[in-house]
Design a protein around this motif. Structure first.
Motif, PDB file in Angstrom:
ATOM      1  N   HIS A   3      63.400  55.476  14.045  1.00  0.00           N
ATOM      2  CA  HIS A   3      64.111  54.868  15.172  1.00  0.00           C
ATOM      3  C   HIS A   3      63.109  54.194  16.106  1.00  0.00           C
ATOM      4  CE1 HIS A   3      68.221  56.215  14.537  1.00  0.00           C
ATOM      5  NE2 HIS A   3      67.705  57.333  14.053  1.00  0.00           N
ATOM      6  N   ASP A   6      64.709  56.351  21.596  1.00  0.00           N
ATOM      7  CA  ASP A   6      65.365  57.656  21.635  1.00  0.00           C
ATOM      8  C   ASP A   6      66.862  57.437  21.755  1.00  0.00           C
ATOM      9  OD1 ASP A   6      66.316  60.203  22.082  1.00  0.00           O
ATOM     10  OD2 ASP A   6      65.206  60.507  23.945  1.00  0.00           O
ATOM     11  N   ASP A   7      67.591  57.631  20.666  1.00  0.00           N
ATOM     12  CA  ASP A   7      69.032  57.377  20.690  1.00  0.00           C
ATOM     13  C   ASP A   7      69.813  58.472  21.419  1.00  0.00           C
ATOM     14  OD1 ASP A   7      68.704  59.257  18.716  1.00  0.00           O
ATOM     15  OD2 ASP A   7      69.773  58.154  17.183  1.00  0.00           O
ATOM     16  N   THR A   8      69.115  59.490  21.905  1.00  0.00           N
ATOM     17  CA  THR A   8      69.779  60.522  22.708  1.00  0.00           C
ATOM     18  C   THR A   8      69.568  60.286  24.209  1.00  0.00           C
ATOM     19  OG1 THR A   8      67.879  62.031  22.656  1.00  0.00           O
ATOM     20  CG2 THR A   8      69.506  62.215  20.870  1.00  0.00           C
ATOM     21  N   SER A  10      69.941  58.813  27.953  1.00  0.00           N
ATOM     22  CA  SER A  10      71.173  58.557  28.709  1.00  0.00           C
ATOM     23  C   SER A  10      71.492  57.061  28.728  1.00  0.00           C
ATOM     24  CB  SER A  10      71.030  59.071  30.139  1.00  0.00           C
ATOM     25  OG  SER A  10      69.990  58.376  30.797  1.00  0.00           O
ATOM     26  N   LYS A  11      72.751  56.768  28.944  1.00  0.00           N
ATOM     27  CA  LYS A  11      73.213  55.377  29.032  1.00  0.00           C
ATOM     28  C   LYS A  11      72.947  54.865  30.445  1.00  0.00           C
ATOM     29  CE  LYS A  11      75.167  55.454  24.923  1.00  0.00           C
ATOM     30  NZ  LYS A  11      74.915  54.541  23.849  1.00  0.00           N
TER      31      LYS A  11
END
Length: 81
Positions: A3, A6-8, A10-11
């Motif tokens: 990746h 970090d796809d975790t 926060s938005k």
């Protein structure tokens, strides 16, 4: 697959300006704009990182290609094509 981010994480809300007709058609088809943008950005990041890697390693790749042209490849004897 590695990746690029970090796809975790926060938005984060952001403001964008896009073509109004494009937006209307996407909304009519219930296209998830955030997910679509994230996928598109990931693709662009991957392309940019690939280009950067190629540029960073250009000298080494050129030297390796010259070495292979001069001496051949160690596996050439096993090629069936």
């Amino acid at each position: 697959m590695r990746h690029l981010y970090d796809d975790t994480a926060s938005k984060k809300a952001t403001n964008l300006s896009i073509n109004s007709e494009l937006l209307a058609k996407a909304r009519k088809l219930n296209i998830n704009l955030s997910a679509t943008l994230e996928h598109a950005l990931e693709d662009e990041l991957r392309k940019a990182e690939r280009a950067n890697w190629r540029e960073t390693n250009k000298k080494a790749i050129d030297k390796l290609n010259k070495l292979a042209d001069k001496n051949g490849l160690f596996s050439s004897a096993y090629r069936d094509f």
